[in-house]
Design an enzyme around this catalytic site. Structure first.
Site, PDB file in Angstrom:
ATOM      1  N   ASP A  12      -9.853 -40.765 -17.199  1.00 49.18           N
ATOM      2  CA  ASP A  12     -10.454 -40.615 -15.887  1.00 49.18           C
ATOM      3  C   ASP A  12     -10.181 -39.179 -15.442  1.00 49.18           C
ATOM      4  O   ASP A  12      -9.328 -38.492 -16.020  1.00 49.18           O
ATOM      5  CB  ASP A  12      -9.818 -41.625 -14.919  1.00 49.18           C
ATOM      6  CG  ASP A  12     -10.330 -41.486 -13.513  1.00 49.18           C
ATOM      7  OD1 ASP A  12     -11.556 -41.472 -13.327  1.00 49.18           O
ATOM      8  OD2 ASP A  12      -9.503 -41.374 -12.591  1.00 49.18           O
ATOM      9  N   ASP A  14     -10.551 -37.644 -11.587  1.00 47.94           N
ATOM     10  CA  ASP A  14      -9.912 -37.510 -10.281  1.00 47.94           C
ATOM     11  C   ASP A  14      -8.685 -38.412 -10.178  1.00 47.94           C
ATOM     12  O   ASP A  14      -8.779 -39.628 -10.368  1.00 47.94           O
ATOM     13  CB  ASP A  14     -10.889 -37.897  -9.165  1.00 47.94           C
ATOM     14  CG  ASP A  14     -12.119 -37.016  -9.140  1.00 47.94           C
ATOM     15  OD1 ASP A  14     -12.155 -36.093  -8.323  1.00 47.94           O
ATOM     16  OD2 ASP A  14     -13.039 -37.239  -9.957  1.00 47.94           O
ATOM     17  N   ASP A 174      -6.146 -44.134 -13.221  1.00 46.22           N
ATOM     18  CA  ASP A 174      -5.244 -44.295 -12.085  1.00 46.22           C
ATOM     19  C   ASP A 174      -5.636 -45.420 -11.144  1.00 46.22           C
ATOM     20  O   ASP A 174      -4.917 -45.681 -10.177  1.00 46.22           O
ATOM     21  CB  ASP A 174      -5.188 -42.992 -11.274  1.00 46.22           C
ATOM     22  CG  ASP A 174      -6.491 -42.727 -10.523  1.00 46.22           C
ATOM     23  OD1 ASP A 174      -7.570 -42.854 -11.143  1.00 46.22           O
ATOM     24  OD2 ASP A 174      -6.431 -42.391  -9.333  1.00 46.22           O
TER      25      ASP A 174
END
Length: 228
Positions: A12, A14, A174
C-alpha cells in the site's frame, strides 16, 4: 543471496510506504479555508486517508461541517486533485527504514509493486517526487485494475502486472482495505502499526504486525518459511 526470487511483495502507499497525511489534509484544509470553514488538525483527519481522494474529500467536508452536494462532487474532486498534485510532496516523506528495506528485499530477488487506492497518476507523481520509482516493477492505482481494494483482484492483478505469481505474494498495508483484499486474494498480509486506520491495527486481522520497517524482512521470512 537471492532467496526471495519468485516472491512478490505488494505495498500500500499512503500510511504504509509514505506519510502522506500532511499534504492530503493540507489540500483539504485549503479548500475548507476558501469556503470559510475551520480547518481540521492533521491528527483528527488522518483516518480519512487511504480510501481514495473522493472519499477523503466527502468525509472531510462532512466532518468539518462543510456543506456537501453530491451533484457538485466532480468539480470539487477536480479542485482537490489540482491542488494536491501541485503540493504532492511538500511534507510527504517515506517512513523511516523504507528505502533501505526496499533495497534489501530487491537484492534478495523479490519483485516489488504498489497496490494503492490512490489514483495511479497521483501515485506515480508522488513516488517520482520522492525518488522511489526505481524500486517498483509497477504502480497500480484503482484505475489500473478491474476492482479496487478491498477486492482481492487489486492485489492479484498488480502482482501479475509486475511479472509475479499471485500464488506467491505478500501484501504490506496499514488498513482494513489492505487486509480484506489480501484475504480475498488468498495472500498473507503484514500490517504496519504506524499508518492511517480508525481500527486498531491488532484488530484488523492481518498475519503479522510490525512497528517499524526494519522488522519487515523478518516478518516476510517467517511467512515464507511457514508457507502461508
Amino acid at each position: 543471496m537471492r532467496d526471495l526470487e519468485g516472491w512478490t511483495i505488494a505495498f500500500d502507499l499512503d500510511g504504509t510506504l509514505v506519510e502522506t497525511a500532511p499534504d492530503l489534509i493540507g489540500t483539504l484544509n485549503r479548500m475548507l479555508g476558501a469556503r470559510n470553514i475551520p480547518r481540521m488538525p492533521v491528527e483528527a483527519a488522518q483516518h480519512l486517508v487511504g480510501h481514495g481522494a473522493l472519499a477523503l474529500l466527502r468525509h472531510g467536508f462532512q466532518e468539518a461541517g462543510a456543506p456537501w452536494d453530491e451533484a457538485g462532487a466532480p468539480a470539487l474532486l477536480q479542485e482537490f486533485l489540482d491542488d494536491y498534485l501541485a503540493n504532492i510532496a511538500i511534507h510527504s516523506r517515506p517512513y523511516e527504514g523504507v528505502v533501505e528495506t526496499l533495497e534489501r528485499l530487491a537484492g534478495r530477488g523479490a519483485i516489488l509493486c504498489v497496490a494503492t487506492n490512490k489514483r495511479t497518476d497521483l501515485s506515480v507523481a508522488l513516488i517520482g517526487a520522492l525518488e522511489l520509482e526505481r524500486h517498483f516493477a509497477v504502480v497500480c492505482g484503482p484505475d489500473k485494475v478491474s476492482a479496487r481494494k478491498p477486492d482481492g483482484a487489486h492485489i492479484r492483478e498488480a502482482v501479475a502486472m509486475a511479472g509475479g505469481d499471485p500464488a506467491r505474494a505478500i501484501m504490506v498495508g496499514d488498513g482494513a482495505p489492505d487486509v480484506q483484499a489480501a484475504k480475498s486474494a488468498g495472500v498473507p498480509c503484514v500490517v504496519v502499526t504506524f499508518g492511517y486506520t480508525p481500527i486498531a491495527p491488532a484488530e484488523l486481522g492481518g498475519d503479522v504486525l510490525i512497528d517499524h520497517f526494519d522488522a519487515l524482512e523478518a516478518a516476510i521470512d517467517g511467512l515464507v518459511a511457514a508457507g502461508i
